[in-house]
Design an enzyme around this catalytic site. Sequence first.
Site, PDB file in Angstrom:
ATOM      1  N   PHE A 141       0.834  -1.203   0.000  1.00 35.52           N
ATOM      2  CA  PHE A 141       0.000   0.000   0.000  1.00 35.52           C
ATOM      3  C   PHE A 141       0.866   1.250   0.000  1.00 35.52           C
ATOM      4  O   PHE A 141       1.783   1.403   0.814  1.00 35.52           O
ATOM      5  CB  PHE A 141      -0.897   0.012   1.234  1.00 35.52           C
ATOM      6  CG  PHE A 141      -1.781   1.222   1.337  1.00 35.52           C
ATOM      7  CD1 PHE A 141      -2.833   1.415   0.460  1.00 35.52           C
ATOM      8  CD2 PHE A 141      -1.559   2.187   2.318  1.00 35.52           C
ATOM      9  CE1 PHE A 141      -3.657   2.530   0.554  1.00 35.52           C
ATOM     10  CE2 PHE A 141      -2.370   3.304   2.425  1.00 35.52           C
ATOM     11  CZ  PHE A 141      -3.423   3.478   1.537  1.00 35.52           C
ATOM     12  N   GLY A 142       0.579   2.154  -0.931  1.00 31.43           N
ATOM     13  CA  GLY A 142       1.281   3.428  -1.009  1.00 31.43           C
ATOM     14  C   GLY A 142       0.354   4.582  -0.682  1.00 31.43           C
ATOM     15  O   GLY A 142      -0.788   4.621  -1.153  1.00 31.43           O
ATOM     16  N   TYR A 143       0.844   5.526   0.107  1.00 26.61           N
ATOM     17  CA  TYR A 143       0.032   6.682   0.499  1.00 26.61           C
ATOM     18  C   TYR A 143       0.808   7.991   0.345  1.00 26.61           C
ATOM     19  O   TYR A 143       0.287   9.057   0.676  1.00 26.61           O
ATOM     20  CB  TYR A 143      -0.442   6.537   1.945  1.00 26.61           C
ATOM     21  CG  TYR A 143       0.704   6.373   2.938  1.00 26.61           C
ATOM     22  CD1 TYR A 143       1.292   7.477   3.533  1.00 26.61           C
ATOM     23  CD2 TYR A 143       1.202   5.113   3.244  1.00 26.61           C
ATOM     24  CE1 TYR A 143       2.353   7.334   4.426  1.00 26.61           C
ATOM     25  CE2 TYR A 143       2.258   4.954   4.125  1.00 26.61           C
ATOM     26  CZ  TYR A 143       2.826   6.061   4.715  1.00 26.61           C
ATOM     27  OH  TYR A 143       3.884   5.916   5.580  1.00 26.61           O
ATOM     28  N   GLY A 144       2.050   7.913  -0.140  1.00 26.06           N
ATOM     29  CA  GLY A 144       2.889   9.095  -0.358  1.00 26.06           C
ATOM     30  C   GLY A 144       3.359   9.115  -1.797  1.00 26.06           C
ATOM     31  O   GLY A 144       2.551   9.053  -2.733  1.00 26.06           O
ATOM     32  N   SER A 145       4.668   9.159  -1.994  1.00 26.16           N
ATOM     33  CA  SER A 145       5.206   9.204  -3.359  1.00 26.16           C
ATOM     34  C   SER A 145       4.923   7.925  -4.135  1.00 26.16           C
ATOM     35  O   SER A 145       4.935   7.936  -5.369  1.00 26.16           O
ATOM     36  CB  SER A 145       6.709   9.469  -3.321  1.00 26.16           C
ATOM     37  OG  SER A 145       7.393   8.452  -2.611  1.00 26.16           O
ATOM     38  N   GLU A 187      12.542   2.870   1.407  1.00 30.70           N
ATOM     39  CA  GLU A 187      11.697   3.272   2.521  1.00 30.70           C
ATOM     40  C   GLU A 187      12.350   3.048   3.887  1.00 30.70           C
ATOM     41  O   GLU A 187      12.224   3.890   4.777  1.00 30.70           O
ATOM     42  CB  GLU A 187      10.358   2.517   2.458  1.00 30.70           C
ATOM     43  CG  GLU A 187       9.612   2.674   1.145  1.00 30.70           C
ATOM     44  CD  GLU A 187       9.153   4.106   0.903  1.00 30.70           C
ATOM     45  OE1 GLU A 187       8.964   4.846   1.881  1.00 30.70           O
ATOM     46  OE2 GLU A 187       8.985   4.480  -0.277  1.00 30.70           O
TER      47      GLU A 187
END
Length: 284
Positions: A60-64, A136
């Site tokens: 899951f990605g929520y930034g870049s 990350e």
Amino acid sequence: MAHFSGHRQPAAVPSHFKDLFTNGQLGAAEESNNNDQNEQENRPSNNNNAGPSEPACWVFGYGSLCWHPGFNYTKCITGYIRGYVRRFWQGNVTHRGCEEKPGRVATLVEDKEGITWGCAYRITGSTALDYLKQRECTLGGYATIDTKFFPRVASQDTPFSGEAVEVLVYVATPENIHWLGDDPVEEIAQQIVSCRGPSGHNAEYLLRLALFMHEEIPGVRDDHLFELERLVLGELYRRQIPLSSVMGRNPDRIRRDSHEDIRRPPSFEFTSRVPDTKLRCLNI
């Protein structure tokens, strides 16, 4: 607001990582026709049928990661996770800032009523995970957790028939050396406008994330993100900094929700969030 307390060692992927599988056949037949949508580092992979020696999972990605994943993937689905809110409380000295002037990037903070929207990528093999561990954890100071992901668009004919799927998430915690924490939103905006790193201007990170939300998930509010967007745009204008000078090269297009044409029947899942409307009866 509750703060994240489940810190784990940044270098460690959850021990049950190999169990983070779905059947992986969501839209598999169409992938071979769409691999030219993105360039090499951001494109869907041809491999949709991971064998026993090539594990698959969802990240899951929520930034870049929403607009620049940087790795091959086989599927990208928009949706949300529960129990967290997005905050620009993590410092960054390797991508959007430097040691003298750390940038601000997004992390997740625990909030039992919170919902964070983003996108989930299905990845196979170890190459993408090794890349994410470096990007990350090693460089960014993030730890790994797992939680449930709820797709924005679901279908009866896919694994996403309204059920949540387990995803891997990278979260910065107060224990990491780059943590900046909460500050008045005006000060965070000033810091974002003032910082630049090897990957580009800090403002680009924020503005492209806001653009992702506006374009891909219209109608959803993210007050912290959108208030920072407003303040940063205003500060760029006040300092007479052209927007073109901070945005960099346009990222490759990401084809998301390719199963959207196979929709599930209408659901009343979110009706409790719709405000009451009063109707007037007219005598004609």
